[in-house]
Design a protein around this motif. Sequence first.
Motif, PDB file in Angstrom:
ATOM      1  N   UNK A  81       0.841  -1.185   0.000  1.00 56.35           N
ATOM      2  CA  UNK A  81       0.000   0.000   0.000  1.00 56.35           C
ATOM      3  C   UNK A  81       0.883   1.243   0.000  1.00 56.35           C
ATOM      4  N   UNK A 106       0.883   5.265   1.144  1.00 61.30           N
ATOM      5  CA  UNK A 106       0.191   6.241   1.988  1.00 61.30           C
ATOM      6  C   UNK A 106       0.774   7.626   1.763  1.00 61.30           C
ATOM      7  N   UNK A 135      -4.465   6.094   1.981  1.00 59.31           N
ATOM      8  CA  UNK A 135      -3.940   4.742   1.815  1.00 59.31           C
ATOM      9  C   UNK A 135      -4.524   4.118   0.562  1.00 59.31           C
ATOM     10  N   UNK A 162      -4.175   0.850  -2.327  1.00 61.24           N
ATOM     11  CA  UNK A 162      -3.693  -0.501  -2.603  1.00 61.24           C
ATOM     12  C   UNK A 162      -2.852  -0.503  -3.877  1.00 61.24           C
ATOM     13  N   UNK A 194      -1.191  -7.289  -4.635  1.00 65.15           N
ATOM     14  CA  UNK A 194      -1.126  -8.408  -3.711  1.00 65.15           C
ATOM     15  C   UNK A 194      -0.473  -9.597  -4.395  1.00 65.15           C
ATOM     16  N   UNK A 239       4.845   6.949   2.200  1.00 64.16           N
ATOM     17  CA  UNK A 239       5.140   5.822   3.087  1.00 64.16           C
ATOM     18  C   UNK A 239       4.605   4.579   2.395  1.00 64.16           C
ATOM     19  N   UNK A 299       3.747   0.749   2.660  1.00 61.47           N
ATOM     20  CA  UNK A 299       3.436  -0.236   3.695  1.00 61.47           C
ATOM     21  C   UNK A 299       3.236  -1.609   3.080  1.00 61.47           C
ATOM     22  N   UNK A 312      -5.103  -8.415   7.675  1.00 59.44           N
ATOM     23  CA  UNK A 312      -3.739  -8.181   7.243  1.00 59.44           C
ATOM     24  C   UNK A 312      -2.963  -7.495   8.352  1.00 59.44           C
ATOM     25  N   UNK A 313      -1.706  -7.855   8.453  1.00 55.90           N
ATOM     26  CA  UNK A 313      -0.823  -7.319   9.478  1.00 55.90           C
ATOM     27  C   UNK A 313       0.277  -6.511   8.798  1.00 55.90           C
ATOM     28  N   UNK A 314       0.410  -5.287   9.255  1.00 55.91           N
ATOM     29  CA  UNK A 314       1.275  -4.348   8.566  1.00 55.91           C
ATOM     30  C   UNK A 314       2.665  -4.237   9.189  1.00 55.91           C
ATOM     31  N   UNK A 315       3.623  -3.950   8.328  1.00 55.64           N
ATOM     32  CA  UNK A 315       4.955  -3.623   8.782  1.00 55.64           C
ATOM     33  C   UNK A 315       5.050  -2.140   9.098  1.00 55.64           C
ATOM     34  N   UNK A 316       6.230  -1.692   9.519  1.00 57.54           N
ATOM     35  CA  UNK A 316       6.399  -0.288   9.912  1.00 57.54           C
ATOM     36  C   UNK A 316       6.472   0.676   8.731  1.00 57.54           C
TER      37      UNK A 316
END
Lengths: 114, 113
Positions: B35, B37, B43, B45, B48, B88, B90, B102-106
Amino acid sequence: AQSVTQLGSHVSVSEGALVLLRCNYSSSVPPYLFWYVQYPNQGLQLLLKYTTGATLVKGINGFEAEFKKSETSFHLTKPSAHMSDAAEYFCAVILSGSARQLTFGSGTQLTVLP
Amino acid sequence: KAGVTQTPRYLIKTRGQQVTLSCSPISGHRSVSWYQQTPGQGLQFLFEYFSETQRNKGNFPGRFSGRQFSNSRSEMNVSTLELGDSALYLCASSPGGVVYEQYFGPGTRLTVT
């Protein structure tokens, strides 16, 4: 096309007060719904999700949300705000199926006043 | 379990250059999404990947591409950078199957000058 609307780009509450962040979606098919929180200079953290089953879902840090199909809403609440809740909150939807494309709302910046 | 990791965290590039960002998903997760931002667009997409195949793509120009390796690690490439690519980026991972969260990174903060 699906979309997500978050009412109020900025919300301020006093510490200890109720937090209510609003989210409405538009979709012909009930989607999967999520709330994420983002602290400064960090990624997104999943607060809670609705996929199927119980419409009132509880998440981390005392947050909960209720899926109301008739109102196409998924508002986020917390009974008592804490200073550490100050952050930006995003509502997101995903249609069921194999794709995992999250569509996000524009975000709500929550300020907690002492 | 270790979370999603992204490298580098910060990057400064010049217009016209290309850049590659890396993402390591949570162990056992087979789906990786990217993603973008920005303050103006929020944000959005990008794409995937699942089991090394691009399964879905957002509305971005062909300058944005990605790939996934057999260990589920993913890379994203942006060629011919433009000032508007400053954002940014992500990465998010998901187990796949009937699990949708979904689990995001920093994130990687890319600045194009």
